[in-house]
Design a protein around this motif. Structure first.
Motif, PDB file in Angstrom:
ATOM      1  N   TYR A  81       0.811  -1.218   0.000  1.00 33.96           N
ATOM      2  CA  TYR A  81       0.000   0.000   0.000  1.00 33.96           C
ATOM      3  C   TYR A  81       0.843   1.266   0.000  1.00 33.96           C
ATOM      4  O   TYR A  81       0.607   2.196  -0.790  1.00 33.96           O
ATOM      5  CB  TYR A  81      -0.910  -0.024   1.235  1.00 33.96           C
ATOM      6  CG  TYR A  81      -1.968   1.036   1.275  1.00 33.96           C
ATOM      7  CD1 TYR A  81      -3.255   0.783   0.816  1.00 33.96           C
ATOM      8  CD2 TYR A  81      -1.712   2.292   1.805  1.00 33.96           C
ATOM      9  CE1 TYR A  81      -4.245   1.751   0.867  1.00 33.96           C
ATOM     10  CE2 TYR A  81      -2.682   3.269   1.864  1.00 33.96           C
ATOM     11  CZ  TYR A  81      -3.954   2.990   1.391  1.00 33.96           C
ATOM     12  OH  TYR A  81      -4.924   3.964   1.448  1.00 33.96           O
ATOM     13  N   ASP A  82       1.828   1.338   0.869  1.00 33.79           N
ATOM     14  CA  ASP A  82       2.648   2.552   0.972  1.00 33.79           C
ATOM     15  C   ASP A  82       3.433   2.807  -0.312  1.00 33.79           C
ATOM     16  O   ASP A  82       3.617   3.965  -0.709  1.00 33.79           O
ATOM     17  CB  ASP A  82       3.603   2.451   2.158  1.00 33.79           C
ATOM     18  CG  ASP A  82       2.886   2.563   3.502  1.00 33.79           C
ATOM     19  OD1 ASP A  82       1.710   2.982   3.503  1.00 33.79           O
ATOM     20  OD2 ASP A  82       3.503   2.232   4.529  1.00 33.79           O
ATOM     21  N   ALA A  85       0.969   4.335  -2.800  1.00 32.86           N
ATOM     22  CA  ALA A  85       0.691   5.730  -2.458  1.00 32.86           C
ATOM     23  C   ALA A  85       1.854   6.638  -2.846  1.00 32.86           C
ATOM     24  O   ALA A  85       1.652   7.737  -3.389  1.00 32.86           O
ATOM     25  CB  ALA A  85       0.392   5.850  -0.965  1.00 32.86           C
ATOM     26  N   SER A  89       1.765   9.746  -5.645  1.00 34.22           N
ATOM     27  CA  SER A  89       2.157  11.114  -5.319  1.00 34.22           C
ATOM     28  C   SER A  89       3.222  11.626  -6.272  1.00 34.22           C
ATOM     29  O   SER A  89       3.157  12.769  -6.746  1.00 34.22           O
ATOM     30  CB  SER A  89       2.668  11.170  -3.871  1.00 34.22           C
ATOM     31  OG  SER A  89       2.996  12.496  -3.510  1.00 34.22           O
ATOM     32  N   GLN A  96       0.668  14.015  -0.418  1.00 31.62           N
ATOM     33  CA  GLN A  96       0.899  12.715   0.195  1.00 31.62           C
ATOM     34  C   GLN A  96      -0.308  12.206   0.981  1.00 31.62           C
ATOM     35  O   GLN A  96      -0.642  11.021   0.925  1.00 31.62           O
ATOM     36  CB  GLN A  96       2.143  12.764   1.079  1.00 31.62           C
ATOM     37  CG  GLN A  96       3.433  12.844   0.260  1.00 31.62           C
ATOM     38  CD  GLN A  96       4.680  12.822   1.115  1.00 31.62           C
ATOM     39  OE1 GLN A  96       4.620  12.888   2.338  1.00 31.62           O
ATOM     40  NE2 GLN A  96       5.832  12.731   0.461  1.00 31.62           N
ATOM     41  N   LYS A  97      -0.981  13.111   1.683  1.00 26.70           N
ATOM     42  CA  LYS A  97      -2.156  12.686   2.452  1.00 26.70           C
ATOM     43  C   LYS A  97      -3.247  12.175   1.515  1.00 26.70           C
ATOM     44  O   LYS A  97      -3.862  11.134   1.767  1.00 26.70           O
ATOM     45  CB  LYS A  97      -2.681  13.839   3.302  1.00 26.70           C
ATOM     46  CG  LYS A  97      -3.873  13.457   4.159  1.00 26.70           C
ATOM     47  CD  LYS A  97      -4.347  14.625   5.015  1.00 26.70           C
ATOM     48  CE  LYS A  97      -5.559  14.222   5.846  1.00 26.70           C
ATOM     49  NZ  LYS A  97      -6.070  15.348   6.670  1.00 26.70           N
ATOM     50  N   LYS A 100      -2.314   8.789   0.001  1.00 26.97           N
ATOM     51  CA  LYS A 100      -2.370   7.660   0.931  1.00 26.97           C
ATOM     52  C   LYS A 100      -3.799   7.340   1.358  1.00 26.97           C
ATOM     53  O   LYS A 100      -4.202   6.174   1.375  1.00 26.97           O
ATOM     54  CB  LYS A 100      -1.501   7.942   2.149  1.00 26.97           C
ATOM     55  CG  LYS A 100      -1.263   6.723   3.017  1.00 26.97           C
ATOM     56  CD  LYS A 100      -0.049   6.888   3.899  1.00 26.97           C
ATOM     57  CE  LYS A 100       0.275   5.568   4.593  1.00 26.97           C
ATOM     58  NZ  LYS A 100       1.493   5.641   5.397  1.00 26.97           N
ATOM     59  N   THR A 101      -4.582   8.371   1.694  1.00 26.80           N
ATOM     60  CA  THR A 101      -5.909   8.099   2.235  1.00 26.80           C
ATOM     61  C   THR A 101      -6.955   7.860   1.157  1.00 26.80           C
ATOM     62  O   THR A 101      -7.842   7.029   1.320  1.00 26.80           O
ATOM     63  CB  THR A 101      -6.373   9.260   3.138  1.00 26.80           C
ATOM     64  OG1 THR A 101      -6.424  10.469   2.349  1.00 26.80           O
ATOM     65  CG2 THR A 101      -5.439   9.458   4.306  1.00 26.80           C
TER      66      THR A 101
END
Length: 476
Positions: A81-82, A85, A89, A96-97, A100-101
Protein backbone atom coordinates in the motif's frame (compact mmCIF):
# COMPACT_ATOMS: atom_id res chain seq x y z
CA UNK A 1 14.12 -5.83 -9.67
CA UNK A 2 12.51 -2.87 -11.40
CA UNK A 3 9.97 -3.74 -14.08
CA UNK A 4 9.46 -0.24 -15.46
CA UNK A 5 10.97 -1.12 -18.85
CA UNK A 6 9.09 -4.42 -19.14
CA UNK A 7 5.56 -5.66 -19.71
CA UNK A 8 3.74 -8.37 -17.78
CA UNK A 9 2.60 -11.07 -20.23
CA UNK A 10 1.61 -14.68 -19.59
CA UNK A 11 2.74 -14.61 -15.98
CA UNK A 12 6.22 -13.19 -16.62
CA UNK A 13 7.98 -9.85 -17.03
CA UNK A 14 9.14 -9.55 -20.63
CA UNK A 15 10.97 -7.03 -22.77
CA UNK A 16 9.09 -5.14 -25.50
CA UNK A 17 9.27 -6.45 -29.05
CA UNK A 18 10.45 -3.04 -30.28
CA UNK A 19 12.54 -1.07 -27.75
CA UNK A 20 11.11 2.43 -27.29
CA UNK A 21 10.95 4.46 -24.10
CA UNK A 22 9.07 7.40 -22.63
CA UNK A 23 10.07 9.68 -19.77
CA UNK A 24 7.73 9.75 -16.78
CA UNK A 25 7.51 13.33 -15.56
CA UNK A 26 7.18 14.47 -11.96
CA UNK A 27 4.58 17.27 -12.29
CA UNK A 28 5.94 19.06 -9.24
CA UNK A 29 9.37 19.55 -10.83
CA UNK A 30 8.66 19.11 -14.56
CA UNK A 31 11.57 16.66 -14.63
CA UNK A 32 11.71 12.98 -15.56
CA UNK A 33 12.20 10.62 -12.63
CA UNK A 34 12.08 7.33 -14.56
CA UNK A 35 11.28 5.78 -17.94
CA UNK A 36 8.82 3.20 -19.17
CA UNK A 37 8.76 1.18 -22.36
CA UNK A 38 6.13 1.99 -24.96
CA UNK A 39 4.46 -1.03 -26.45
CA UNK A 40 3.56 -1.83 -30.04
CA UNK A 41 0.87 -3.81 -31.82
CA UNK A 42 3.13 -6.85 -31.58
CA UNK A 43 3.19 -6.59 -27.78
CA UNK A 44 -0.60 -6.35 -27.72
CA UNK A 45 -0.81 -9.45 -29.93
CA UNK A 46 1.37 -11.38 -27.46
CA UNK A 47 -0.70 -10.24 -24.49
CA UNK A 48 -4.05 -10.99 -26.14
CA UNK A 49 -2.83 -14.43 -27.20
CA UNK A 50 -1.86 -15.17 -23.60
CA UNK A 51 -5.23 -13.98 -22.31
CA UNK A 52 -7.10 -16.00 -24.94
CA UNK A 53 -5.18 -19.16 -24.08
CA UNK A 54 -5.82 -18.69 -20.35
CA UNK A 55 -9.54 -18.00 -20.68
CA UNK A 56 -11.03 -21.52 -20.95
CA UNK A 57 -9.46 -22.72 -17.71
CA UNK A 58 -10.03 -19.52 -15.72
CA UNK A 59 -13.65 -19.24 -16.91
CA UNK A 60 -14.27 -22.65 -15.33
CA UNK A 61 -12.80 -21.62 -11.96
CA UNK A 62 -15.43 -21.89 -9.26
CA UNK A 63 -16.85 -18.91 -7.42
CA UNK A 64 -15.04 -20.13 -4.30
CA UNK A 65 -11.72 -20.21 -6.17
CA UNK A 66 -12.22 -16.69 -7.52
CA UNK A 67 -13.13 -15.43 -4.05
CA UNK A 68 -9.99 -17.00 -2.63
CA UNK A 69 -7.93 -15.31 -5.35
CA UNK A 70 -9.46 -11.88 -4.71
CA UNK A 71 -8.82 -12.22 -0.99
CA UNK A 72 -5.15 -12.96 -1.70
CA UNK A 73 -4.96 -9.95 -4.03
CA UNK A 74 -6.37 -7.73 -1.28
CA UNK A 75 -3.91 -9.10 1.27
CA UNK A 76 -0.91 -8.50 -1.01
CA UNK A 77 -2.20 -5.06 -2.04
CA UNK A 78 -2.33 -4.01 1.60
CA UNK A 79 1.31 -5.12 2.02
CA UNK A 80 2.35 -2.86 -0.92
CA UNK A 81 0.00 0.00 0.00
CA UNK A 82 2.65 2.55 0.97
CA UNK A 83 4.59 1.91 -2.26
CA UNK A 84 1.46 2.49 -4.32
CA UNK A 85 0.69 5.73 -2.46
CA UNK A 86 4.25 6.99 -2.93
CA UNK A 87 4.13 6.23 -6.65
CA UNK A 88 0.81 8.04 -7.06
CA UNK A 89 2.16 11.11 -5.32
CA UNK A 90 5.29 11.18 -7.45
CA UNK A 91 3.78 10.50 -10.87
CA UNK A 92 0.57 12.52 -10.67
CA UNK A 93 1.44 15.14 -8.06
CA UNK A 94 -1.14 14.13 -5.47
CA UNK A 95 -0.38 15.51 -1.99
CA UNK A 96 0.90 12.71 0.20
CA UNK A 97 -2.16 12.69 2.45
CA UNK A 98 -4.51 12.46 -0.55
CA UNK A 99 -2.36 9.79 -2.19
CA UNK A 100 -2.37 7.66 0.93
CA UNK A 101 -5.91 8.10 2.24
CA UNK A 102 -7.91 8.50 -0.97
CA UNK A 103 -5.97 7.58 -4.10
CA UNK A 104 -4.38 4.35 -2.85
CA UNK A 105 -7.33 3.75 -0.55
CA UNK A 106 -9.62 3.29 -3.55
CA UNK A 107 -7.83 0.04 -4.37
CA UNK A 108 -8.56 -1.42 -0.95
CA UNK A 109 -12.17 -0.20 -1.01
CA UNK A 110 -13.00 -1.67 -4.42
CA UNK A 111 -11.34 -5.02 -3.75
CA UNK A 112 -13.19 -5.29 -0.44
CA UNK A 113 -16.53 -4.37 -2.02
CA UNK A 114 -16.03 -6.75 -4.95
CA UNK A 115 -15.35 -9.62 -2.55
CA UNK A 116 -18.59 -8.77 -0.71
CA UNK A 117 -20.51 -8.56 -3.99
CA UNK A 118 -19.18 -11.87 -5.28
CA UNK A 119 -19.96 -13.66 -2.01
CA UNK A 120 -23.68 -13.02 -2.47
CA UNK A 121 -23.92 -12.98 -6.26
CA UNK A 122 -26.02 -15.66 -7.96
CA UNK A 123 -24.84 -16.55 -11.47
CA UNK A 124 -27.70 -18.97 -12.19
CA UNK A 125 -31.48 -18.55 -12.04
CA UNK A 126 -34.19 -20.98 -13.10
CA UNK A 127 -37.07 -19.27 -14.94
CA UNK A 128 -39.66 -21.94 -15.57
CA UNK A 129 -37.85 -24.65 -17.51
CA UNK A 130 -35.12 -22.24 -18.70
CA UNK A 131 -31.83 -21.77 -16.89
CA UNK A 132 -30.67 -18.16 -17.09
CA UNK A 133 -26.94 -18.18 -16.44
CA UNK A 134 -24.29 -15.50 -16.47
CA UNK A 135 -20.87 -16.36 -17.87
CA UNK A 136 -17.61 -14.42 -18.29
CA UNK A 137 -17.56 -12.43 -21.51
CA UNK A 138 -14.02 -13.52 -22.45
CA UNK A 139 -10.87 -11.48 -23.08
CA UNK A 140 -11.23 -7.89 -21.87
CA UNK A 141 -9.09 -4.97 -23.01
CA UNK A 142 -8.74 -2.27 -20.35
CA UNK A 143 -7.60 1.31 -20.96
CA UNK A 144 -7.32 3.44 -17.82
CA UNK A 145 -6.61 7.14 -17.07
CA UNK A 146 -4.12 9.08 -14.98
CA UNK A 147 -6.40 11.10 -12.66
CA UNK A 148 -7.50 8.32 -10.26
CA UNK A 149 -5.19 5.63 -11.63
CA UNK A 150 -5.35 2.74 -9.16
CA UNK A 151 -9.04 3.39 -8.64
CA UNK A 152 -9.82 2.82 -12.30
CA UNK A 153 -7.46 -0.13 -12.63
CA UNK A 154 -9.05 -1.95 -9.69
CA UNK A 155 -12.56 -0.95 -10.84
CA UNK A 156 -11.93 -3.05 -13.94
CA UNK A 157 -9.53 -5.79 -12.82
CA UNK A 158 -11.44 -6.80 -9.67
CA UNK A 159 -14.81 -7.42 -11.38
CA UNK A 160 -13.09 -9.11 -14.33
CA UNK A 161 -11.39 -11.55 -11.96
CA UNK A 162 -14.67 -12.04 -10.10
CA UNK A 163 -16.45 -12.80 -13.38
CA UNK A 164 -13.81 -15.24 -14.65
CA UNK A 165 -12.50 -13.05 -17.49
CA UNK A 166 -8.92 -12.72 -18.67
CA UNK A 167 -7.54 -9.32 -19.53
CA UNK A 168 -4.97 -6.97 -21.08
CA UNK A 169 -4.46 -3.64 -19.31
CA UNK A 170 -3.00 -0.46 -20.76
CA UNK A 171 -2.55 2.02 -17.91
CA UNK A 172 -2.06 5.70 -18.64
CA UNK A 173 1.44 6.38 -19.90
CA UNK A 174 1.32 9.66 -17.93
CA UNK A 175 1.00 7.87 -14.56
CA UNK A 176 2.05 4.27 -15.20
CA UNK A 177 4.08 3.23 -12.16
CA UNK A 178 1.13 2.37 -9.93
CA UNK A 179 -0.08 0.00 -12.66
CA UNK A 180 3.27 -1.78 -12.71
CA UNK A 181 3.11 -2.14 -8.93
CA UNK A 182 -0.40 -3.56 -9.19
CA UNK A 183 0.82 -6.13 -11.72
CA UNK A 184 3.44 -7.16 -9.16
CA UNK A 185 0.66 -7.48 -6.58
CA UNK A 186 -1.34 -9.77 -8.86
CA UNK A 187 1.72 -11.90 -9.61
CA UNK A 188 2.53 -12.29 -5.93
CA UNK A 189 -1.10 -13.15 -5.18
CA UNK A 190 -0.89 -16.06 -7.60
CA UNK A 191 -3.14 -14.94 -10.42
CA UNK A 192 -2.78 -17.75 -13.01
CA UNK A 193 -0.51 -16.96 -15.93
CA UNK A 194 -2.21 -15.27 -18.85
CA UNK A 195 -5.22 -14.15 -16.80
CA UNK A 196 -3.82 -10.65 -16.28
CA UNK A 197 -1.46 -8.97 -18.76
CA UNK A 198 -0.06 -5.43 -18.83
CA UNK A 199 1.30 -3.52 -21.82
CA UNK A 200 2.30 0.10 -21.37
CA UNK A 201 1.99 2.50 -24.27
CA UNK A 202 0.09 5.38 -25.79
CA UNK A 203 -3.51 5.51 -26.93
CA UNK A 204 -2.99 5.75 -30.70
CA UNK A 205 -0.74 2.67 -30.70
CA UNK A 206 -1.49 0.29 -27.83
CA UNK A 207 -4.96 1.59 -27.01
CA UNK A 208 -6.15 1.33 -30.59
CA UNK A 209 -4.57 -2.11 -31.05
CA UNK A 210 -6.48 -3.36 -28.01
CA UNK A 211 -9.76 -1.78 -29.11
CA UNK A 212 -9.73 -3.26 -32.62
CA UNK A 213 -8.18 -6.63 -31.81
CA UNK A 214 -10.43 -9.44 -33.08
CA UNK A 215 -9.66 -11.66 -30.08
CA UNK A 216 -10.67 -9.02 -27.53
CA UNK A 217 -14.33 -9.61 -26.61
CA UNK A 218 -14.85 -6.39 -24.65
CA UNK A 219 -13.02 -3.13 -24.18
CA UNK A 220 -13.48 -1.14 -20.97
CA UNK A 221 -12.30 2.45 -21.27
CA UNK A 222 -12.11 5.36 -18.85
CA UNK A 223 -10.97 8.75 -20.12
CA UNK A 224 -12.10 11.74 -22.12
CA UNK A 225 -15.20 11.68 -24.30
CA UNK A 226 -13.03 12.51 -27.32
CA UNK A 227 -10.81 9.47 -26.75
CA UNK A 228 -13.81 7.31 -25.92
CA UNK A 229 -15.31 8.01 -29.33
CA UNK A 230 -12.08 6.88 -30.98
CA UNK A 231 -12.08 3.67 -28.93
CA UNK A 232 -15.69 2.93 -29.89
CA UNK A 233 -14.94 3.48 -33.57
CA UNK A 234 -11.90 1.22 -33.43
CA UNK A 235 -13.96 -1.48 -31.70
CA UNK A 236 -16.94 -1.26 -34.04
CA UNK A 237 -15.65 -3.53 -36.80
CA UNK A 238 -15.40 -6.50 -34.44
CA UNK A 239 -18.77 -5.80 -32.72
CA UNK A 240 -17.25 -6.17 -29.27
CA UNK A 241 -18.85 -4.80 -26.12
CA UNK A 242 -17.65 -1.26 -25.38
CA UNK A 243 -17.88 -0.10 -21.77
CA UNK A 244 -17.05 3.57 -21.19
CA UNK A 245 -16.75 6.05 -18.34
CA UNK A 246 -16.06 9.40 -19.96
CA UNK A 247 -16.08 13.13 -19.25
CA UNK A 248 -18.36 15.27 -17.15
CA UNK A 249 -19.48 18.80 -16.40
CA UNK A 250 -21.42 18.19 -13.24
CA UNK A 251 -24.01 20.62 -11.91
CA UNK A 252 -24.33 21.50 -8.23
CA UNK A 253 -27.79 22.98 -7.56
CA UNK A 254 -27.93 24.92 -4.31
CA UNK A 255 -31.65 25.38 -3.63
CA UNK A 256 -32.96 28.47 -1.89
CA UNK A 257 -33.65 26.61 1.37
CA UNK A 258 -30.07 25.35 1.74
CA UNK A 259 -27.54 26.80 4.19
CA UNK A 260 -25.74 28.92 1.59
CA UNK A 261 -22.45 29.31 3.46
CA UNK A 262 -22.15 25.60 4.13
CA UNK A 263 -23.31 24.58 0.64
CA UNK A 264 -21.00 26.94 -1.24
CA UNK A 265 -17.99 26.17 0.96
CA UNK A 266 -18.44 22.41 0.54
CA UNK A 267 -19.08 22.89 -3.17
CA UNK A 268 -15.76 24.67 -3.62
CA UNK A 269 -13.99 21.81 -1.86
CA UNK A 270 -15.77 19.27 -4.04
CA UNK A 271 -14.72 21.09 -7.19
CA UNK A 272 -11.10 21.42 -6.10
CA UNK A 273 -10.50 17.88 -4.82
CA UNK A 274 -7.59 16.13 -6.56
CA UNK A 275 -6.65 19.56 -8.00
CA UNK A 276 -9.93 19.54 -9.93
CA UNK A 277 -8.95 16.40 -11.84
CA UNK A 278 -12.10 14.35 -11.25
CA UNK A 279 -14.61 13.61 -13.99
CA UNK A 280 -17.52 13.90 -11.54
CA UNK A 281 -16.37 17.13 -9.88
CA UNK A 282 -19.19 19.66 -9.21
CA UNK A 283 -17.76 22.35 -11.49
CA UNK A 284 -21.00 24.24 -12.30
CA UNK A 285 -22.56 25.75 -9.18
CA UNK A 286 -26.12 27.07 -9.51
CA UNK A 287 -27.22 29.58 -6.86
CA UNK A 288 -30.39 31.68 -6.47
CA UNK A 289 -30.09 34.93 -8.44
CA UNK A 290 -30.94 37.07 -5.41
CA UNK A 291 -27.98 35.60 -3.49
CA UNK A 292 -25.45 35.37 -6.32
CA UNK A 293 -23.10 38.06 -5.00
CA UNK A 294 -23.27 36.62 -1.49
CA UNK A 295 -22.32 33.23 -2.91
CA UNK A 296 -19.33 34.78 -4.68
CA UNK A 297 -18.02 36.21 -1.40
CA UNK A 298 -18.35 32.84 0.31
CA UNK A 299 -16.69 31.03 -2.60
CA UNK A 300 -13.82 33.52 -2.68
CA UNK A 301 -13.12 33.04 1.03
CA UNK A 302 -13.29 29.27 0.68
CA UNK A 303 -11.07 29.11 -2.40
CA UNK A 304 -8.38 31.23 -0.81
CA UNK A 305 -7.93 28.73 2.04
CA UNK A 306 -6.61 26.08 -0.35
CA UNK A 307 -2.84 25.86 0.00
CA UNK A 308 -1.20 24.95 -3.31
CA UNK A 309 2.27 23.49 -3.06
CA UNK A 310 4.64 20.55 -3.44
CA UNK A 311 3.09 17.12 -2.81
CA UNK A 312 5.59 16.36 -0.05
CA UNK A 313 4.88 19.54 1.95
CA UNK A 314 2.84 18.89 5.10
CA UNK A 315 0.50 21.84 4.57
CA UNK A 316 -0.21 21.25 0.88
CA UNK A 317 -3.88 20.75 0.04
CA UNK A 318 -3.66 21.00 -3.76
CA UNK A 319 -0.70 19.66 -5.70
CA UNK A 320 0.11 20.36 -9.33
CA UNK A 321 -2.02 19.16 -12.21
CA UNK A 322 -0.56 16.16 -13.97
CA UNK A 323 1.16 17.49 -17.09
CA UNK A 324 2.13 20.41 -19.31
CA UNK A 325 -0.73 19.48 -21.63
CA UNK A 326 -3.25 19.73 -18.82
CA UNK A 327 -1.71 22.94 -17.45
CA UNK A 328 -1.88 24.61 -20.86
CA UNK A 329 -5.49 23.52 -21.39
CA UNK A 330 -6.57 24.90 -18.02
CA UNK A 331 -4.78 28.20 -18.67
CA UNK A 332 -6.53 28.52 -22.03
CA UNK A 333 -9.93 27.93 -20.47
CA UNK A 334 -9.30 30.42 -17.65
CA UNK A 335 -8.35 33.01 -20.26
CA UNK A 336 -11.54 32.21 -22.17
CA UNK A 337 -13.64 32.88 -19.08
CA UNK A 338 -12.09 36.31 -18.72
CA UNK A 339 -12.39 37.06 -22.43
CA UNK A 340 -16.06 36.03 -22.53
CA UNK A 341 -17.01 38.35 -19.68
CA UNK A 342 -17.29 36.17 -16.58
CA UNK A 343 -16.36 37.83 -13.30
CA UNK A 344 -12.99 36.59 -12.05
CA UNK A 345 -13.64 36.31 -8.31
CA UNK A 346 -10.27 34.85 -7.30
CA UNK A 347 -7.36 33.01 -8.90
CA UNK A 348 -6.84 33.44 -12.60
CA UNK A 349 -4.11 32.60 -15.09
CA UNK A 350 -0.55 31.71 -14.16
CA UNK A 351 0.98 29.88 -11.22
CA UNK A 352 0.33 30.71 -7.57
CA UNK A 353 2.78 33.17 -6.03
CA UNK A 354 6.12 31.62 -5.13
CA UNK A 355 5.73 28.59 -7.40
CA UNK A 356 7.75 29.16 -10.54
CA UNK A 357 8.21 25.53 -11.55
CA UNK A 358 5.74 22.67 -11.67
CA UNK A 359 2.26 22.47 -13.16
CA UNK A 360 0.58 24.45 -10.40
CA UNK A 361 -2.75 26.18 -11.04
CA UNK A 362 -4.27 28.99 -9.03
CA UNK A 363 -7.57 27.94 -7.38
CA UNK A 364 -10.03 29.94 -9.47
CA UNK A 365 -13.64 31.03 -9.10
CA UNK A 366 -15.72 32.69 -11.80
CA UNK A 367 -19.02 34.41 -11.09
CA UNK A 368 -21.85 35.70 -13.29
CA UNK A 369 -21.15 32.83 -15.67
CA UNK A 370 -23.66 32.45 -18.48
CA UNK A 371 -24.67 28.98 -19.69
CA UNK A 372 -23.28 29.55 -23.18
CA UNK A 373 -19.77 30.45 -21.98
CA UNK A 374 -16.93 28.04 -22.74
CA UNK A 375 -16.14 27.55 -19.04
CA UNK A 376 -19.75 26.46 -18.49
CA UNK A 377 -19.70 23.98 -21.39
CA UNK A 378 -16.23 22.38 -21.57
CA UNK A 379 -14.67 20.05 -19.02
CA UNK A 380 -11.74 22.00 -17.55
CA UNK A 381 -10.20 19.29 -15.32
CA UNK A 382 -8.55 21.76 -12.99
CA UNK A 383 -9.42 23.76 -9.84
CA UNK A 384 -11.79 26.15 -11.64
CA UNK A 385 -15.36 26.73 -10.42
CA UNK A 386 -18.10 28.43 -12.46
CA UNK A 387 -21.00 29.98 -10.56
CA UNK A 388 -24.26 30.50 -12.42
CA UNK A 389 -27.62 31.81 -11.19
CA UNK A 390 -31.26 30.81 -11.55
CA UNK A 391 -34.63 32.37 -10.71
CA UNK A 392 -36.72 29.24 -10.13
CA UNK A 393 -36.26 25.59 -9.27
CA UNK A 394 -37.56 24.69 -12.70
CA UNK A 395 -34.94 26.89 -14.37
CA UNK A 396 -32.16 25.41 -12.21
CA UNK A 397 -33.06 21.89 -13.29
CA UNK A 398 -33.31 22.89 -16.95
CA UNK A 399 -29.94 24.65 -16.94
CA UNK A 400 -28.24 21.86 -15.00
CA UNK A 401 -29.43 19.27 -17.53
CA UNK A 402 -28.44 21.46 -20.50
CA UNK A 403 -25.12 19.72 -21.16
CA UNK A 404 -23.93 16.91 -23.42
CA UNK A 405 -22.57 15.21 -20.30
CA UNK A 406 -24.43 13.24 -17.65
CA UNK A 407 -21.99 11.70 -15.19
CA UNK A 408 -22.99 13.29 -11.88
CA UNK A 409 -25.20 15.93 -10.33
CA UNK A 410 -25.36 17.45 -6.86
CA UNK A 411 -28.38 18.86 -5.00
CA UNK A 412 -28.28 20.86 -1.75
CA UNK A 413 -31.46 21.53 0.21
CA UNK A 414 -32.76 21.89 3.75
CA UNK A 415 -35.73 19.75 2.73
CA UNK A 416 -34.77 16.14 1.94
CA UNK A 417 -38.06 15.39 0.18
CA UNK A 418 -37.53 18.39 -2.10
CA UNK A 419 -33.95 17.34 -2.81
CA UNK A 420 -35.16 13.87 -3.74
CA UNK A 421 -37.72 15.31 -6.17
CA UNK A 422 -35.02 17.38 -7.87
CA UNK A 423 -32.61 14.41 -7.92
CA UNK A 424 -35.22 12.33 -9.73
CA UNK A 425 -35.22 14.86 -12.58
CA UNK A 426 -31.45 15.05 -13.05
CA UNK A 427 -30.20 13.36 -16.24
CA UNK A 428 -27.05 11.85 -14.80
CA UNK A 429 -25.79 8.47 -13.63
CA UNK A 430 -25.23 9.68 -10.07
CA UNK A 431 -26.92 12.33 -7.96
CA UNK A 432 -25.41 13.31 -4.61
CA UNK A 433 -27.75 14.88 -2.04
CA UNK A 434 -26.27 17.20 0.60
CA UNK A 435 -22.65 16.08 0.14
CA UNK A 436 -22.94 12.44 1.28
CA UNK A 437 -20.02 10.14 2.04
CA UNK A 438 -18.57 8.28 -0.95
CA UNK A 439 -20.18 4.87 -1.47
CA UNK A 440 -18.17 2.08 -3.11
CA UNK A 441 -21.42 0.15 -3.55
CA UNK A 442 -23.26 2.81 -5.57
CA UNK A 443 -23.37 2.24 -9.35
CA UNK A 444 -20.94 4.64 -11.06
CA UNK A 445 -21.26 5.72 -14.67
CA UNK A 446 -22.91 8.23 -16.94
CA UNK A 447 -25.73 9.22 -19.21
CA UNK A 448 -25.30 10.83 -22.64
CA UNK A 449 -21.70 11.61 -23.63
CA UNK A 450 -20.44 10.62 -20.19
CA UNK A 451 -20.47 7.00 -21.31
CA UNK A 452 -22.34 3.75 -20.91
CA UNK A 453 -22.29 0.87 -18.46
CA UNK A 454 -21.60 1.00 -14.74
CA UNK A 455 -18.76 0.30 -12.33
CA UNK A 456 -18.53 -0.59 -8.60
CA UNK A 457 -19.75 -3.68 -6.74
CA UNK A 458 -22.23 -6.00 -8.49
CA UNK A 459 -22.98 -3.34 -11.11
CA UNK A 460 -19.37 -3.53 -12.29
CA UNK A 461 -19.34 -7.32 -12.08
CA UNK A 462 -22.33 -7.62 -14.40
CA UNK A 463 -20.62 -5.56 -17.11
CA UNK A 464 -18.13 -8.43 -17.56
CA UNK A 465 -20.80 -11.14 -17.89
CA UNK A 466 -22.77 -12.54 -20.81
CA UNK A 467 -26.32 -13.81 -20.29
CA UNK A 468 -27.15 -17.27 -21.62
CA UNK A 469 -30.58 -18.92 -21.64
CA UNK A 470 -30.56 -22.73 -21.64
CA UNK A 471 -34.07 -23.58 -22.73
CA UNK A 472 -35.47 -26.94 -21.62
CA UNK A 473 -32.89 -27.16 -18.85
CA UNK A 474 -35.50 -28.43 -16.41
CA UNK A 475 -37.82 -30.63 -18.43
CA UNK A 476 -39.49 -32.25 -15.42
Amino acid sequence: MSHELQFYIDGAWVDPVIPRTLDVIDPATEEAFTKISLGSEADVDRAVAAAKAAFPAFARASKAERLQLLRRVLEVYKSRYDEVAAALSREMGAPQKLAKTSQAGMGTAHLTKMIEALESYEFDRLAGTTLVTREPIGVVGMITPWNWPINQIVCKVAPALAAGCTMVLKPSEVAPINGILFAEVLHEAGVPKGVFNLVNGDGPTVGEAIARHPDVDMVSFTGSTRAGILVAKAAADTVKRVHQELGGKSANIILDDADLRHAVTRGVAGCYGNSGQSCNAPTRMFVPLARHDEALEIAKAAAETFRVGPPDAADTVLGPVVSQVQFDKIQRLIESGIAEGATLVTGGPGRPEGLNRGYYVRPTVFGHVRPEMTIAREEIFGPVLSILSYESEEEAIRLANDTPYGLASYVQSGDLARARRVAARMRSGNVYINYPAWDAGAPFGGYKQSGNGREYAEFGLEEFLEIKGIVGYDAA
